[in-house]
Write an enzyme that holds these catalytic residues in place. Structure first.
Site, PDB file in Angstrom:
ATOM      1  N   HIS A 158       0.701  -1.149  -0.095  1.00  0.00           N
ATOM      2  CA  HIS A 158      -0.049   0.132  -0.113  1.00  0.00           C
ATOM      3  C   HIS A 158       0.893   1.363   0.001  1.00  0.00           C
ATOM      4  O   HIS A 158       1.910   1.280   0.169  1.00  0.00           O
ATOM      5  CB  HIS A 158      -1.064  -0.045   1.185  1.00  0.00           C
ATOM      6  CG  HIS A 158      -0.420   0.014   2.587  1.00  0.00           C
ATOM      7  ND1 HIS A 158      -0.111  -1.138   3.316  1.00  0.00           N
ATOM      8  CD2 HIS A 158       0.137   0.938   3.388  1.00  0.00           C
ATOM      9  CE1 HIS A 158       0.444  -0.740   4.496  1.00  0.00           C
ATOM     10  NE2 HIS A 158       0.709   0.396   4.336  1.00  0.00           N
TER      11      HIS A 158
ATOM     12  N   HIS B 120       4.048   7.168   3.726  1.00  0.00           N
ATOM     13  CA  HIS B 120       5.068   6.165   3.600  1.00  0.00           C
ATOM     14  C   HIS B 120       4.554   5.062   2.572  1.00  0.00           C
ATOM     15  O   HIS B 120       3.327   5.049   1.982  1.00  0.00           O
ATOM     16  CB  HIS B 120       5.245   5.363   4.911  1.00  0.00           C
ATOM     17  CG  HIS B 120       3.872   4.520   5.568  1.00  0.00           C
ATOM     18  ND1 HIS B 120       2.992   4.939   6.500  1.00  0.00           N
ATOM     19  CD2 HIS B 120       3.691   3.160   5.131  1.00  0.00           C
ATOM     20  CE1 HIS B 120       2.188   4.033   6.568  1.00  0.00           C
ATOM     21  NE2 HIS B 120       2.098   2.937   5.919  1.00  0.00           N
TER      22      HIS B 120
ATOM     23  N   GLU C 255       7.600   1.072   5.209  1.00  0.00           N
ATOM     24  CA  GLU C 255       6.949  -0.115   5.951  1.00  0.00           C
ATOM     25  C   GLU C 255       7.259  -1.358   5.400  1.00  0.00           C
ATOM     26  O   GLU C 255       7.164  -1.609   4.166  1.00  0.00           O
ATOM     27  CB  GLU C 255       5.436   0.255   6.099  1.00  0.00           C
ATOM     28  CG  GLU C 255       4.885  -0.852   7.137  1.00  0.00           C
ATOM     29  CD  GLU C 255       3.421  -0.564   7.177  1.00  0.00           C
ATOM     30  OE1 GLU C 255       2.675   0.051   6.645  1.00  0.00           O
ATOM     31  OE2 GLU C 255       2.841  -1.249   8.225  1.00  0.00           O
TER      32      GLU C 255
HETATM   33 CO    CO Z   1       1.163   1.327   6.314  1.00  0.00          CO
END
Ligand code: CO
Length: 134
Positions: free
Chosen positions: A7, A79, A130
């Site tokens: 994502h 992020h 991440e």
């Molecule tokens: Co995230």
């Protein structure tokens, strides 16, 4: 090491308003809000077929995204999340290469119930990364 893009996360000042824009204006499928107190955020995911957009709103007094929103009051990209097969092996390889892992270096459980880690943006061209175990 690096797998697919899980994502792209956007920090938003008002999750209800952001969900309305994605659902009504952009016509996207959006999940119900999920509070993640351990991460200091409330999240929803927008399904866009080839990946997801994570919308993040601060939760609690010391949310890690509060300073970001103070600098970017209308919101912004926060992020990128990449999948890895083995998060501990990925962490060890990255730390051996000199990359900084945020927090105590141990994975936390992320929004999908899987272990996640965050990598310092200064080591990755200004982008917070991440890692999520796939
Ligand atoms: Co995230």
């Amino acid at each position: 090491m690096l797998g697919r893009l899980n994502h792209v996360a956007l920090a938003v000042p008002d999750l209800t308003a952001a969900v309305a824009v994605y659902r009504n204006t952009l016509g996207a499928e959006v999940t119900e809000p999920q509070a993640l107190p351990e991460h200091g955020v409330t999240v929803v995911f927008v399904n866009v077929g080839n990946t997801k957009i994570e919308l993040l709103e601060p939760l609690g007094e010391s949310s890690p995204i509060a300073p970001f929103l103070a600098k970017n009051p209308s919101g912004g990209m926060h992020h990128l999340c990449y999948e890895v097969d083995d998060i501990l092996a990925a962490r060890d390889q990255l730390m051996a290469a000199g990359a900084r892992v945020l927090g105590d270096g141990n994975p936390k459980t992320g929004a999908h119930g899987k272990p996640v880690l965050f990598l310092h943006p200064k080591d990755f061209f200004g982008t917070l990364i991440e890692l999520e175990q796939s």
